[in-house]
Design a protein around this motif. Structure first.
Motif, PDB file in Angstrom:
ATOM      1  N   ALA A  85       1.391  38.413  81.163  1.00 25.88           N
ATOM      2  CA  ALA A  85       1.542  37.975  82.556  1.00 25.88           C
ATOM      3  C   ALA A  85       0.663  36.753  82.825  1.00 25.88           C
ATOM      4  N   TYR A  86      -0.545  36.753  82.256  1.00 26.14           N
ATOM      5  CA  TYR A  86      -1.445  35.609  82.429  1.00 26.14           C
ATOM      6  C   TYR A  86      -0.833  34.360  81.795  1.00 26.14           C
ATOM      7  N   ALA A  87      -0.327  34.489  80.567  1.00 25.16           N
ATOM      8  CA  ALA A  87       0.303  33.350  79.891  1.00 25.16           C
ATOM      9  C   ALA A  87       1.491  32.841  80.695  1.00 25.16           C
ATOM     10  N   GLU A  88       2.301  33.761  81.190  1.00 29.29           N
ATOM     11  CA  GLU A  88       3.462  33.358  81.984  1.00 29.29           C
ATOM     12  C   GLU A  88       3.041  32.675  83.279  1.00 29.29           C
ATOM     13  N   SER A  89       1.927  33.108  83.869  1.00 26.46           N
ATOM     14  CA  SER A  89       1.447  32.462  85.097  1.00 26.46           C
ATOM     15  C   SER A  89       1.022  31.028  84.831  1.00 26.46           C
ATOM     16  N   LEU A  90       0.639  30.751  83.582  1.00 33.16           N
ATOM     17  CA  LEU A  90       0.264  29.383  83.180  1.00 33.16           C
ATOM     18  C   LEU A  90       1.471  28.588  82.686  1.00 33.16           C
ATOM     19  N   ARG A  91       2.633  29.240  82.683  1.00 28.65           N
ATOM     20  CA  ARG A  91       3.883  28.650  82.160  1.00 28.65           C
ATOM     21  C   ARG A  91       3.804  28.369  80.673  1.00 28.65           C
ATOM     22  N   THR A  92       3.022  29.185  79.979  1.00 29.09           N
ATOM     23  CA  THR A  92       2.914  29.089  78.526  1.00 29.09           C
ATOM     24  C   THR A  92       4.030  29.935  77.928  1.00 29.09           C
ATOM     25  N   PRO A  93       4.863  29.348  77.053  1.00 31.42           N
ATOM     26  CA  PRO A  93       5.946  30.128  76.445  1.00 31.42           C
ATOM     27  C   PRO A  93       5.403  31.335  75.665  1.00 31.42           C
ATOM     28  N   VAL A  94       6.128  32.443  75.755  1.00 28.28           N
ATOM     29  CA  VAL A  94       5.739  33.678  75.077  1.00 28.28           C
ATOM     30  C   VAL A  94       6.900  34.096  74.177  1.00 28.28           C
ATOM     31  N   ARG A  95       6.602  34.297  72.896  1.00 31.67           N
ATOM     32  CA  ARG A  95       7.588  34.807  71.930  1.00 31.67           C
ATOM     33  C   ARG A  95       7.118  36.166  71.434  1.00 31.67           C
ATOM     34  N   TYR A  96       8.085  36.975  70.972  1.00 33.88           N
ATOM     35  CA  TYR A  96       7.794  38.339  70.538  1.00 33.88           C
ATOM     36  C   TYR A  96       8.306  38.565  69.124  1.00 33.88           C
ATOM     37  N   LEU A  97       7.479  39.155  68.276  1.00 34.54           N
ATOM     38  CA  LEU A  97       7.881  39.488  66.918  1.00 34.54           C
ATOM     39  C   LEU A  97       9.136  40.346  66.924  1.00 34.54           C
ATOM     40  N   SER A  98       9.201  41.335  67.804  1.00 35.64           N
ATOM     41  CA  SER A  98      10.334  42.266  67.822  1.00 35.64           C
ATOM     42  C   SER A  98      11.648  41.588  68.189  1.00 35.64           C
ATOM     43  N   ARG A  99      11.589  40.409  68.754  1.00 32.64           N
ATOM     44  CA  ARG A  99      12.809  39.702  69.190  1.00 32.64           C
ATOM     45  C   ARG A  99      13.218  38.567  68.252  1.00 32.64           C
ATOM     46  N   GLU A 100      12.393  38.321  67.237  1.00 30.89           N
ATOM     47  CA  GLU A 100      12.698  37.247  66.285  1.00 30.89           C
ATOM     48  C   GLU A 100      13.916  37.625  65.452  1.00 30.89           C
ATOM     49  N   HIS A 101      14.742  36.667  65.197  1.00 33.63           N
ATOM     50  CA  HIS A 101      15.926  36.900  64.366  1.00 33.63           C
ATOM     51  C   HIS A 101      15.572  36.708  62.906  1.00 33.63           C
ATOM     52  N   HIS A 102      15.852  37.700  62.114  1.00 30.31           N
ATOM     53  CA  HIS A 102      15.596  37.607  60.683  1.00 30.31           C
ATOM     54  C   HIS A 102      16.942  37.524  59.992  1.00 30.31           C
ATOM     55  N   GLY A 103      17.044  36.643  59.045  1.00 34.00           N
ATOM     56  CA  GLY A 103      18.321  36.624  58.365  1.00 34.00           C
ATOM     57  C   GLY A 103      18.568  35.361  57.714  1.00 34.00           C
TER      58      GLY A 103
END
Length: 78
Positions: A60-78
């Protein structure tokens, strides 16, 4: 890349985190927030999509700074 260096409070022999009179917990939290302020992007390591309360606060803090947030669980592998 700026790593947090730890995923939990350090295991310090004989240190009572519940009676943290030195403010170490607060200072460590401040270090995490400073690293978020310095980052161009935040990459969340979230095995199985799990996010703890502190991690959600940091996102939430990163998003309040408009810093992009990526998640390992959402990364596409392939």
């Amino acid at each position: 890349m700026i790593s947090l260096g730890m995923f939990s409070l350090p295991d310090l022999p004989d240190y009572d985190w519940t009676a943290d009179s030195s403010g170490l917990r607060r200072r460590l939290s401040g270090v995490h927030l400073q690293k978020i302020r310095m980052a161009d992007e935040v990459f969340i390591v979230d095995p199985g999509g799990y996010l703890g309360e502190l991690t959600r606060q940091e996102i939430a803090y990163a998003e309040s700074l408009r810093t992009p947030v990526r998640y390992l669980s959402r990364e596409h592998h392939g």
